[in-house]
Design an enzyme around this catalytic site. Structure first.
Site, mmCIF file in Angstrom:
data_model
loop_
_atom_site.group_PDB
_atom_site.id
_atom_site.type_symbol
_atom_site.label_atom_id
_atom_site.label_comp_id
_atom_site.label_asym_id
_atom_site.label_seq_id
_atom_site.Cartn_x
_atom_site.Cartn_y
_atom_site.Cartn_z
ATOM 1 N N LYS A 15 0.418 -10.623 -6.173
ATOM 2 C CA LYS A 15 1.146 -10.428 -4.892
ATOM 3 C C LYS A 15 1.696 -11.872 -4.416
ATOM 4 O O LYS A 15 2.555 -11.965 -3.779
ATOM 5 C CB LYS A 15 0.257 -9.912 -3.545
ATOM 6 C CG LYS A 15 -0.063 -8.657 -3.679
ATOM 7 C CD LYS A 15 -0.806 -8.153 -2.628
ATOM 8 C CE LYS A 15 -1.132 -6.644 -2.703
ATOM 9 N NZ LYS A 15 -1.955 -5.917 -1.452
ATOM 10 N N LYS A 42 0.732 -0.620 -10.851
ATOM 11 C CA LYS A 42 0.016 0.546 -10.115
ATOM 12 C C LYS A 42 0.866 0.851 -9.019
ATOM 13 O O LYS A 42 1.829 0.061 -8.719
ATOM 14 C CB LYS A 42 -1.420 -0.087 -9.688
ATOM 15 C CG LYS A 42 -1.263 -1.104 -8.388
ATOM 16 C CD LYS A 42 -2.478 -1.052 -7.774
ATOM 17 C CE LYS A 42 -2.310 -2.111 -6.382
ATOM 18 N NZ LYS A 42 -3.146 -1.482 -5.235
ATOM 19 N N LYS A 60 1.783 0.351 -1.881
ATOM 20 C CA LYS A 60 2.751 0.445 -0.782
ATOM 21 C C LYS A 60 3.686 -0.564 -0.664
ATOM 22 O O LYS A 60 4.919 -0.299 0.041
ATOM 23 C CB LYS A 60 1.761 0.301 0.609
ATOM 24 C CG LYS A 60 0.586 1.630 0.600
ATOM 25 C CD LYS A 60 0.092 1.337 2.160
ATOM 26 C CE LYS A 60 -1.487 1.634 1.938
ATOM 27 N NZ LYS A 60 -2.066 0.628 1.420
HETATM 28 N N1 AQP Z 1 -2.314 2.990 -7.568
HETATM 29 C C1 AQP Z 1 -3.586 3.198 -7.220
HETATM 30 N N2 AQP Z 1 -4.221 3.939 -7.701
HETATM 31 C C2 AQP Z 1 -5.678 4.160 -7.398
HETATM 32 N N3 AQP Z 1 -6.037 3.716 -6.282
HETATM 33 C C3 AQP Z 1 -5.275 2.870 -5.543
HETATM 34 N N4 AQP Z 1 -5.481 2.363 -4.361
HETATM 35 C C4 AQP Z 1 -4.481 1.685 -4.049
HETATM 36 N N5 AQP Z 1 -3.376 2.010 -4.932
HETATM 37 C C5 AQP Z 1 -4.092 2.603 -5.988
HETATM 38 C C6 AQP Z 1 -6.787 2.215 -3.643
HETATM 39 O O1 AQP Z 1 -6.494 2.860 -2.299
HETATM 40 C C7 AQP Z 1 -7.368 1.988 -1.403
HETATM 41 C C8 AQP Z 1 -6.745 1.218 -0.543
HETATM 42 O O2 AQP Z 1 -6.112 0.188 -0.932
HETATM 43 P P1 AQP Z 1 -5.542 -0.845 0.363
HETATM 44 O O3 AQP Z 1 -4.638 -0.274 1.302
HETATM 45 O O4 AQP Z 1 -6.562 -1.789 0.590
HETATM 46 O O5 AQP Z 1 -4.553 -1.763 -0.776
HETATM 47 P P2 AQP Z 1 -4.057 -1.925 -2.090
HETATM 48 O O6 AQP Z 1 -4.951 -1.418 -2.948
HETATM 49 O O7 AQP Z 1 -3.589 -3.249 -2.151
HETATM 50 O O8 AQP Z 1 -3.066 -0.686 -2.092
HETATM 51 P P3 AQP Z 1 -1.520 -0.486 -2.081
HETATM 52 O O9 AQP Z 1 -1.169 0.728 -1.882
HETATM 53 O O10 AQP Z 1 -1.134 -1.328 -3.173
HETATM 54 O O11 AQP Z 1 -1.298 -1.408 -0.918
HETATM 55 P P4 AQP Z 1 -0.421 -2.928 -0.543
HETATM 56 O O12 AQP Z 1 0.789 -2.670 -1.384
HETATM 57 O O13 AQP Z 1 -0.087 -3.092 0.833
HETATM 58 O O14 AQP Z 1 -1.171 -4.146 -1.184
HETATM 59 C C9 AQP Z 1 -8.298 1.190 -2.552
HETATM 60 O O15 AQP Z 1 -9.570 1.904 -2.405
HETATM 61 C C10 AQP Z 1 -7.474 1.124 -3.578
HETATM 62 O O16 AQP Z 1 -8.332 0.725 -4.671
#
Ligand code: AQP
Length: 326
Positions: free
Chosen positions: A111, A192, A195
């Site tokens: 990130k 992956k 968001k």
């Molecule tokens: N692509 C994914 N596949 C499987 N699991 C996923 N998770 C996130 N992306 C995937 C799981 O969702 C939960 C919440 O994640 P988070 O909101 O804490 O942040 P993250 O993992 O960083 O998810 P994002 O969507 O990528 O958010 P941003 O972009 O804001 O950082 C976790 O259990 C994660 O494993």
């Protein structure tokens, strides 16, 4: 009953990765676990976000939890910032963590890459995540594959603290799903689904309408080979579609590959399966969004219960580390 804690950042719309990696497991086990599910709004501050948007997304995420099937009679749903013990405990843990440990976190590298003004919070947030988990004496943490490294850090910090200051923390384990533990971006199948990546065509939002889902699946990147086979290394796009179909239909991606000879047919079935999965959740979500007062009341009830548990853990840790009791 296993004590469980997990969370999701209100940093954008919930997507299919959040559901298949995390939320779906939460719902499946809610009647057997003693579970705390947290909207980790403090984590969302690690990257730029407009204040009004953060407030709105916090409520939307609460609605999303309910629409996905969480029952507040069975689990505790709350906002992280409503429980000050998380940040208090995070400080105690930061004072036991090392720069070397945090430097090894790959999510920070991903990130932060190419960004001159990376926030300090992005670097230290894995410690706050450790505090989130340890505050609840959680033995299990249902998360997607991308969080495995942060869970390892949590275990290391808990074990070290216990070693130096006595048995204060439960050392937790990650629970990672067998299928779709890492849902990939439809446009960049080596990344992956996320968001915060500005790739609307690559991400399927959890409450998206049928036309948008069909369009995104149709445009999903595959390859020029024209052979349907499950091989995530050589054929990441096709394999990711098979993973989605398997996750939505409770099948196996390997077995499903044998049913198809054309990418178009596979895509049609993936779109249909995802629409069937998402449509009922979408309907519930749109209904819940209209009642902000009820969403706020839900979070207030959750925070009351969460504060009781987390404060007790904080007091235990503070006393063990040598802070004078008030
Ligand atoms: N692509 C994914 N596949 C499987 N699991 C996923 N998770 C996130 N992306 C995937 C799981 O969702 C939960 C919440 O994640 P988070 O909101 O804490 O942040 P993250 O993992 O960083 O998810 P994002 O969507 O990528 O958010 P941003 O972009 O804001 O950082 C976790 O259990 C994660 O494993």
């Amino acid at each position: 009953m296993a004590r469980v804690l997990s969370g999701i950042q209100p940093s954008g719309d919930l997507h299919l990765g959040n559901y298949l990696g995390a939320l779906r497991q939460w719902v499946a086990r809610q009647s057997v676990d003693d579970a705390y599910y947290c909207i980790v709004d403090l984590h969302a501050l690690t990257q730029a976000i407009d204040p009004a948007e953060l407030r709105r997304r916090t409520l939307e995420t609460a609605a999303g939890f309910l629409a996905a099937g969480l029952d507040p009679e069975q689990v505790t749903i709350f906002a992280q910032s409503h429980v000050p013990a998380h940040t208090r405990l995070a400080w105690l843990l930061e004072c036991t963590a090392t720069m070397g440990e945090l430097n090894r976190m790959t999510q920070f590298k991903d990130k932060g890459r190419g960004n001159e003004s990376v926030r300090v919070g992005l670097f230290t947030y894995p410690v706050l995540m450790a505090a989130d988990i340890l505050a609840y004496d959680a033995s299990h943490v249902p998360v997607g594959e991308d969080q495995r490294q942060h869970l390892e850090l949590t275990r290391d910090l808990a074990t070290r603290f216990n070693h130096h200051y006595g048995e204060v923390f439960v050392v937790p384990e990650a629970t990672i799903p067998q299928v779709a533990a890492r849902v990939m971006d439809l446009q960049q199948p080596d990344r992956k689904m996320s968001k915060s990546i500005p790739s609307p065509l690559g991400r399927i939002d959890l409450f998206e309408d049928a036309d948008a889902i069909a369009k995104k699946v149709k445009k999903a990147v595959t390859d020029a080979e024209g052979i349907v086979a499950y091989d995530p290394i050589a054929k990441p796009g096709v394999s990711s579609l098979l993973d989605l179909l398997a996750a939505a239909t409770n099948g196996s991606p390997m077995d499903l590959a044998g049913n198809y000879t054309r990418y178009g047919d596979l895509k049609n079935d993936v779109a249909e399966a995802l629409i069937s999965l998402i449509a009922p959740m979408r309907e519930r979500y749109l209904g819940l969004l209209g009642d902000e007062a009820e969403l706020r009341a839900l979070l207030a009830r959750g925070a009351e219960k969460a504060n009781t548990v987390a404060n007790a853990t904080y007091e235990r840790a503070a006393s063990a580390i040598g802070l004078l009791e008030r």
